[in-house]
Scaffold this motif. Structure first.
Motif, short mmCIF file in Angstrom:
data_model
loop_
_atom_site.label_atom_id
_atom_site.label_comp_id
_atom_site.label_asym_id
_atom_site.label_seq_id
_atom_site.Cartn_x
_atom_site.Cartn_y
_atom_site.Cartn_z
N LYS A 13 0.94 -1.11 -0.13
CA LYS A 13 0.03 -0.06 -0.05
C LYS A 13 0.82 1.19 0.06
N GLU A 14 2.05 0.98 0.53
CA GLU A 14 2.89 2.27 0.70
C GLU A 14 3.30 2.70 -0.63
N MET A 15 3.75 1.56 -1.66
CA MET A 15 4.03 2.07 -2.89
C MET A 15 3.05 2.47 -3.76
N LEU A 16 1.64 2.07 -3.41
CA LEU A 16 0.44 2.54 -4.18
C LEU A 16 0.32 4.11 -3.83
N SER A 17 0.76 4.52 -2.78
CA SER A 17 0.45 5.73 -2.35
C SER A 17 1.25 6.79 -3.02
N LEU A 18 2.03 6.48 -3.89
CA LEU A 18 2.63 7.46 -4.64
C LEU A 18 1.88 8.54 -5.25
N PRO A 19 2.06 9.89 -5.51
CA PRO A 19 1.26 10.70 -6.17
C PRO A 19 1.02 10.38 -7.50
N LYS A 20 0.15 10.22 -8.24
CA LYS A 20 -0.11 9.75 -9.52
C LYS A 20 -0.53 10.87 -10.65
#
Length: 68
Positions: A35-42
């Motif tokens: 989930k930390e990896m997916l929390s990057l600004p997109k």
């Protein structure tokens, strides 16, 4: 198929989205993506995707033009 460059570009773009989302989902279920990896600004990735789609559409429409 030179009459349908926009359709082909959209089909290719959405095909990429489906394939890469499936890969990401499988890796998330396997625990390789957190989930930390997916929390990057997109926002930057959205901009890259839009520019890629426009480039693909422009390339296919230019390839569909033939001089006779």
């Amino acid at each position: 198929m030179k009459e349908y460059p926009f359709f082909l570009a959209q089909f290719t773009t959405f095909g990429y989205v489906g394939i890469y989302f499936s890969i990401l989902f499988a890796r998330y279920c396997a625990g390789l993506v957190t989930k930390e990896m997916l929390s990057l600004p997109k926002s930057s990735f959205v901009l890259i995707g839009i520019l890629e789609a426009l480039g693909l559409a422009a390339g296919m429409s230019a390839g569909g033009i033939s001089e006779t």
